[in-house]
Design a protein around this motif. Structure first.
Motif, PDB file in Angstrom:
ATOM      1  N   ILE A 233       0.857  -1.188   0.000  1.00 44.79           N
ATOM      2  CA  ILE A 233       0.000   0.000   0.000  1.00 44.79           C
ATOM      3  C   ILE A 233       0.890   1.234   0.000  1.00 44.79           C
ATOM      4  CG2 ILE A 233      -1.641   1.361   1.351  1.00 44.79           C
ATOM      5  CD1 ILE A 233      -2.751  -1.291   2.431  1.00 44.79           C
ATOM      6  N   VAL A 234       0.578   2.197  -0.863  1.00 42.87           N
ATOM      7  CA  VAL A 234       1.216   3.508  -0.845  1.00 42.87           C
ATOM      8  C   VAL A 234       0.162   4.516  -0.384  1.00 42.87           C
ATOM      9  CG1 VAL A 234       2.343   5.311  -2.187  1.00 42.87           C
ATOM     10  CG2 VAL A 234       2.840   2.906  -2.672  1.00 42.87           C
ATOM     11  N   ALA A 235       0.321   5.007   0.830  1.00 40.63           N
ATOM     12  CA  ALA A 235      -0.656   5.919   1.433  1.00 40.63           C
ATOM     13  C   ALA A 235      -0.235   7.355   1.180  1.00 40.63           C
ATOM     14  CB  ALA A 235      -0.773   5.658   2.933  1.00 40.63           C
ATOM     15  N   GLY A 236      -1.113   8.140   0.542  1.00 41.94           N
ATOM     16  CA  GLY A 236      -0.838   9.537   0.244  1.00 41.94           C
ATOM     17  C   GLY A 236      -1.651  10.473   1.110  1.00 41.94           C
ATOM     18  N   GLY A 237      -1.576  11.750   0.776  1.00 39.26           N
ATOM     19  CA  GLY A 237      -2.260  12.760   1.576  1.00 39.26           C
ATOM     20  C   GLY A 237      -3.757  12.586   1.626  1.00 39.26           C
ATOM     21  N   GLY A 238      -4.340  11.948   0.609  1.00 39.60           N
ATOM     22  CA  GLY A 238      -5.779  11.738   0.611  1.00 39.60           C
ATOM     23  C   GLY A 238      -6.272  10.920   1.788  1.00 39.60           C
ATOM     24  N   ALA A 264       3.161  13.606   1.771  1.00 44.70           N
ATOM     25  CA  ALA A 264       1.863  14.107   2.233  1.00 44.70           C
ATOM     26  C   ALA A 264       1.114  13.078   3.065  1.00 44.70           C
ATOM     27  CB  ALA A 264       1.003  14.540   1.044  1.00 44.70           C
ATOM     28  N   GLY A 265       1.428  11.795   2.851  1.00 41.07           N
ATOM     29  CA  GLY A 265       0.729  10.735   3.568  1.00 41.07           C
ATOM     30  C   GLY A 265       1.406  10.286   4.839  1.00 41.07           C
ATOM     31  N   LYS A 266       2.526  10.892   5.185  1.00 41.15           N
ATOM     32  CA  LYS A 266       3.237  10.472   6.389  1.00 41.15           C
ATOM     33  C   LYS A 266       2.391  10.794   7.613  1.00 41.15           C
ATOM     34  CE  LYS A 266       7.796  10.695   8.588  1.00 41.15           C
ATOM     35  NZ  LYS A 266       8.127   9.259   8.538  1.00 41.15           N
ATOM     36  N   GLY A 267       2.189   9.805   8.451  1.00 39.80           N
ATOM     37  CA  GLY A 267       1.263   9.910   9.570  1.00 39.80           C
ATOM     38  C   GLY A 267      -0.004   9.119   9.331  1.00 39.80           C
ATOM     39  N   THR A 428       6.453   9.675  13.271  1.00 35.69           N
ATOM     40  CA  THR A 428       5.166  10.341  13.420  1.00 35.69           C
ATOM     41  C   THR A 428       4.239   9.510  14.295  1.00 35.69           C
ATOM     42  OG1 THR A 428       5.462  11.192  11.193  1.00 35.69           O
ATOM     43  CG2 THR A 428       3.284  11.412  12.159  1.00 35.69           C
ATOM     44  N   ARG A 429       3.575  10.183  15.214  1.00 35.70           N
ATOM     45  CA  ARG A 429       2.691   9.492  16.150  1.00 35.70           C
ATOM     46  C   ARG A 429       1.234   9.908  16.012  1.00 35.70           C
ATOM     47  NH1 ARG A 429       6.791  11.551  20.624  1.00 35.70           N
ATOM     48  NH2 ARG A 429       7.066  13.021  18.898  1.00 35.70           N
ATOM     49  N   ASP A 430       0.961  10.942  15.223  1.00 32.80           N
ATOM     50  CA  ASP A 430      -0.393  11.475  15.071  1.00 32.80           C
ATOM     51  C   ASP A 430      -0.586  11.831  13.599  1.00 32.80           C
ATOM     52  OD1 ASP A 430      -2.794  12.903  16.690  1.00 32.80           O
ATOM     53  OD2 ASP A 430      -2.198  14.176  15.008  1.00 32.80           O
ATOM     54  N   PRO A 431      -1.774  11.621  13.041  1.00 31.67           N
ATOM     55  CA  PRO A 431      -1.980  11.914  11.619  1.00 31.67           C
ATOM     56  C   PRO A 431      -1.687  13.357  11.221  1.00 31.67           C
ATOM     57  CG  PRO A 431      -3.782  10.577  12.445  1.00 31.67           C
ATOM     58  CD  PRO A 431      -2.959  10.967  13.640  1.00 31.67           C
ATOM     59  N   LYS A 432      -1.827  14.296  12.163  1.00 32.01           N
ATOM     60  CA  LYS A 432      -1.553  15.695  11.844  1.00 32.01           C
ATOM     61  C   LYS A 432      -0.214  16.157  12.420  1.00 32.01           C
ATOM     62  CE  LYS A 432      -4.018  17.537   9.711  1.00 32.01           C
ATOM     63  NZ  LYS A 432      -4.234  17.451   8.240  1.00 32.01           N
ATOM     64  N   GLY A 433       0.623  15.229  12.813  1.00 28.95           N
ATOM     65  CA  GLY A 433       1.886  15.589  13.457  1.00 28.95           C
ATOM     66  C   GLY A 433       3.027  15.870  12.501  1.00 28.95           C
TER      67      GLY A 433
END
Length: 618
Positions: A233-238, A264-267, A428-433
């Motif tokens: 899986i490649v997770a992006g900002g979406g 953009a998808g990190k987190g 990263t520990r939080d989706p918005k971190g």
């Protein structure tokens, strides 16, 4: 019923009445308006913002480009559900926003730009700051916003305003089409009065859609995944904008498919999640990149597949690799000749999980992913814990910030070598971190973007990481942060030059030419370091400043900055030649095909070899 207002007053009243709604939660779409006033907007929008200050808060910026960056940071932090408007005078004030507009559009972030424009009535042309174009009297500098805006209009008559405003909102609230929107407002029209229908100022709620996937598309995607032996899986900002991180975690846990993340998808997953293999691509981890080379199916979720993500189309090396793309925007979904699922990330992931039922990938694939992730995490431990003689490495500084920051705190960065190091190293520990602007990779975004992030999330500590090159591009929003009482922790890394481009220059045989801040001598810019004191500059802008030496001193200063209620800059010198762990992936930067310089000739030979790994994925 109607209300008589100027065009500018009508704009402010309209913006104050716009709301967005998703999943039943409503919020104001415009949290305020940034502005710098001049003759093109002071009597129009300036007067209107004063008169209607209770409806739409005004924030004074110090640079027009920077205020667009701040609005972009705010919008990203709010998952594109809320933003700020930006107003400028005509001429240079307007064109200063073009770079910010490009950044917002490339990163798919909603920002409304309201530049002043020349007189629509043309009473005395040319006016101050007017671009005279012999081809048409209707051309102004604001036409340069057209290619970097998702919607552009010029309001030459009051009657045109309602349709322009509604069209602007349509684009700003469309997750597949959003970006910068420009409404050019001639200065005479801004001040012109008109009888407006009261319906224009009624509270209007724009529902942010969650498009559902077509059942046939889900079944086709599920069949491909059922037959995969080594999916990734490649997770992006979406994933993050959709707030689908929980859905992704559940899907990965059920299926056992490892998850790699774009910038953009990190987190999308916590760094230590059992299915996480970290960053992918030219700035990725060796774990994610090894799995990408072996993958027979790649499931892209909310990614636009930039060249960094695909390592310039060299990363996905399996001869029969297939792509399945989930994206709310069809142009991104069809990339790499993929099987497409055009839908909201959360809706599609849930539907795909249901279609797969109890399907799981082979045990050997899951075990390999876990082992590769373990090895990479050991590499990061080593990079964070390294103790060098002399100046610390940038990786050590990143490790110290990661250690001191809390789970919900935010790291902000944009350009130079730090975004690459952060992508592969930051835990990263939080989706918005994690907030790194890498769609446009714009030097100067960092402090302005951090200001927007903190305005959007005042309950989080915001750590802005900025190199000396980016700091010199745009530091003045420190004064805005101080004026507004918005507390930032700014880590100012001084390495006396452009570290990222220096490394790139060396890799292409250009010998770091023109990348170091040095005094000029008879042989070029190869003298001693310049007597520039960036810490003193930060203090002159109103920030508190701490000068740190070494990693231990830096960590202590960082904790002091966190404890302070004021914007604080922590200045630290690092070694620009100290490398970070290698991603073992390529990025295509063309090298001179012929050269009398031996380093360039050797670099070209390496480049020719790397070119052989590029694929078209058709």
């Amino acid at each position: 019923m109607s209300t008589r207002l100027t065009v500018a007053q009508a704009v402010v009243r309209f913006l104050a009445a716009q709301y967005s709604e998703r999943d039943g939660a409503e919020r104001r779409f415009f949290a305020g308006c940034f502005g710098i006033f001049g003759h093109g907007n002071v009597a129009g929008l300036g007067q209107a913002l004063l008169e209607h200050a209770e409806d739409l808060p005004y924030y004074m910026a110090r640079n027009e480009q920077a205020m667009v960056h701040a609005a972009s940071g705010y919008a990203r932090m709010h998952d594109r559900l809320s933003t700020l408007a930006c107003t400028t005078s005509i001429g240079p004030g307007a064109t200063n926003m073009v770079t910010g507009a490009a950044l917002a559009t490339i990163n798919r972030l909603p920002v409304l730009l309201l530049p002043g424009d020349i007189f629509a009535t043309r009473p005395a042309s040319p006016v101050l700051q007017e671009l005279e174009d012999a081809r048409s009297h209707d051309v102004s500098v604001n036409d340069c916003f057209k290619p970097v805006s998702k919607y552009w209009d010029r309001v030459n008559r009051p009657e045109q305003l309602p349709s322009a405003l509604l069209a602007a909102m349509r684009v700003l609230t469309d997750p597949a089409e959003t970006g910068a929107v420009t409404l050019a407002l001639p200065q005479d029209v801004q001040a012109e009065a008109f009888d407006w229908p009261d319906e224009l100022f009624a509270r209007r709620v724009w529902r942010i859609p969650r498009p559902v996937p077509e059942p046939a598309a889900i079944e086709e995607a599920a069949e491909i995944l059922r037959n995969a032996e080594r999916p990734l899986i490649v997770a992006g900002g979406g994933v993050i904008y959709s707030r689908a991180t929980g859905d992704l975690a559940a899907f990965a846990e059920r299926t056992g498919i490892p998850v790699a993340e774009t910038q953009a998808g990190k987190g999308s997953l916590p760094w230590d999640h059992a299915c996480s293999v970290g960053a992918i691509g030219a700035t990725g981890t060796t774990a994610a990149n090894a799995l990408a080379r072996e993958a027979d199916v790649v499931l892209g979720i909310g990614t636009r597949y930039s060249d960094f993500t695909t390592a310039s189309h060299s990363l996905f090396a399996d001869p029969g690799v297939r792509f399945v793309n989930i994206n709310v925007a069809r142009p991104d979904a069809v990339k790499l000749a993929a099987t497409t699922v055009v839908a909201d990330a959360g809706e599609a992931v849930r539907a795909l999980g249901a279609a797969l039922g109890g399907h799981r990938v082979p045990d050997a694939h899951r075990a390999r992913a876990r082992e590769l992730a373990r090895r990479w995490n050991a590499v990061v431990d080593g990079a964070f814990g390294e103790r060098r003689d002399g100046l610390p490495a940038q990786a050590e500084i990143i490790g110290a910030v990661n250690e001191v920051s809390g789970p919900r705190d935010v790291v902000v960065c944009a350009a130079g070598s730090m975004p690459g190091d952060l992508h592969k190293l930051w835990r990263t520990r939080d989706p918005k971190g994690y907030h790194v602007e890498y769609g446009y990779s714009c030097m100067g975004y960092e402090i302005a973007g951090g200001l927007g992030v903190k305005m959007a999330a005042p309950d989080r500590e915001v750590f802005v990481l900025v190199g000396d090159g980016s700091y010199l591009m745009m530091a003045q929003e420190l004064a805005t942060a101080v004026a507004e009482g918005v507390k930032l922790v700014v880590v100012l890394v001084q390495n006396h030059g452009y570290a990222s481009i220096g490394n790139l220059s060396e890799s292409v045989g250009a010998e770091r030419f023109g990348t170091r801040y040095r005094a000029r001598t008879d042989t070029g810019l190869d003298g001693g370091p310049l007597p520039v004191d960036l810490a003193a500059n930060a203090a002159s802008l109103g920030a508190d400043v701490l000068r740190a030496e070494g990693v231990d001193g830096f960590r202590d200063a960082l904790r002091e900055a966190v404890a302070s209620p004021r914007t604080t800059v922590v200045h630290v010198e690092t070694d620009p030649l100290a490398p970070a762990p290698d991603s073992e992936a390529w990025w295509d930067v063309p090298v001179a095909e012929v050269s009398a310089l031996e380093p360039a000739a050797l670099a070209r030979a390496r480049y020719d070899d790397d070119l052989k790994t590029r694929r078209h994925y058709l």
